[in-house]
Write an enzyme that holds these catalytic residues in place. Structure first.
Site, PDB file in Angstrom:
ATOM      1  N   ASP A 174      -1.405  -1.295  19.769  1.00  0.00           N
ATOM      2  CA  ASP A 174      -0.158  -0.520  19.727  1.00  0.00           C
ATOM      3  C   ASP A 174      -0.347   0.675  18.793  1.00  0.00           C
ATOM      4  O   ASP A 174       0.462   0.930  17.905  1.00  0.00           O
ATOM      5  CB  ASP A 174       0.983  -1.415  19.237  1.00  0.00           C
ATOM      6  CG  ASP A 174       2.360  -0.782  19.456  1.00  0.00           C
ATOM      7  OD1 ASP A 174       2.454   0.207  20.216  1.00  0.00           O
ATOM      8  OD2 ASP A 174       3.336  -1.266  18.856  1.00  0.00           O
ATOM      9  N   LEU A 215       0.851  -1.182   0.000  1.00  0.00           N
ATOM     10  CA  LEU A 215       0.000   0.000   0.000  1.00  0.00           C
ATOM     11  C   LEU A 215       0.889   1.234   0.000  1.00  0.00           C
ATOM     12  O   LEU A 215       1.785   1.347   0.846  1.00  0.00           O
ATOM     13  CB  LEU A 215      -0.915   0.026   1.230  1.00  0.00           C
ATOM     14  CG  LEU A 215      -1.894  -1.140   1.385  1.00  0.00           C
ATOM     15  CD1 LEU A 215      -2.644  -1.036   2.711  1.00  0.00           C
ATOM     16  CD2 LEU A 215      -2.871  -1.184   0.223  1.00  0.00           C
TER      17      LEU A 215
END
Length: 243
Positions: A148, A48
């Protein structure tokens, strides 16, 4: 392709597992394959082309949608990692017990092996006993978490669509993800405004936020040392005063 030493094969397996879970509610790079070759382990992900800026309001809404996905208990079917640190995900019906036993206590035990300091560890033991009191009035649902989520683990596609990656997933209090986003630079105000409009926060988040951020600061102290140990000790002092 992400490549690391062969010992990191399980870390890559956990990452692929986490991305597959997050795909149910957010755009992520799709895992293609993983394995090992010689002395190295690898993980191949969908490519991506990411940008650092985009629709932060949509990222807030996307996180709220992710948090609306609930699990049967706190924890996760497998242990995984927070950075390179093993992260326990033992099943629990009690949020305060899970946060104490699977999050803070392992970091404090690791800190003892890493000699983080007698003062920090002594105060940490007192905080361990205080966690049930600090969370006594809070009964969150076990939401699907990134685990996270700081601004280095999120980006945008060319059209502005948000993308999340490098997770440490589990079912837990959604506030822990929000607390993490406020560390290490934070996100723009539009992100928080859109999240709260979609999923208003419970009373007391401001008081619980320090307890949730402490996990990540302790992990940074164990991984990198430096001023993180002193920061963790100051946070523990504030929480003990609150308790």
């Amino acid at each position: 392709m992400k490549v690391n030493e062969r010992a990191q094969l399980d870390n890559f397996a956990a990452e692929a597992d986490g991305l597959a879970a997050l795909a149910a509610g957010a755009r992520v790079p799709t895992p293609v394959c993983r394995g090992e070759e010689g002395a190295e382990a690898f993980l191949v992900l969908e490519y991506l082309e990411l940008r650092g800026s985009g629709d932060h309001a949509e990222m807030g809404r996307a996180l709220a949608r992710l948090h609306s996905l609930h699990g049967p208990h706190f924890g996760w079917p497998r242990d995984n990692y927070i950075g390179s640190t093993p992260q326990l995900n033992r099943r629990s019906a009690s949020w305060s017990e899970f946060w104490r036993d699977a999050r803070l206590r392992p970091q404090l035990e690791l800190g003892r092996r890493n000699h983080l300091g007698a003062g920090l560890l002594e105060k940490g033991e007192r905080l361990d006993e205080a966690v049930p009191r600090l969370l006594a009035a809070h009964a969150p649902a076990p939401s699907l978490l990134h685990g996270d989520l700081w601004n280095g683990n999120a980006g945008f596609l060319a059209g502005g669509e948000p993308v999340l990656f490098d997770p440490a997933v589990y079912w837990g209090d959604r506030e822990t993800d929000l607390a993490m986003t406020e560390l290490f630079g934070g996100f723009p105000r539009a992100f928080y405004a859109a999240y709260e409009k979609s999923a208003p926060l419970d009373r007391g988040y401001a008081e619980r936020k320090t307890l949730y951020q402490l996990y990540h600061v302790l992990n940074h102290a164990n991984l990198f040392g430096g001023g993180y140990a002193r920061q963790a000790e100051e946070m523990i002092e504030a929480l003990l005063a609150q308790a």
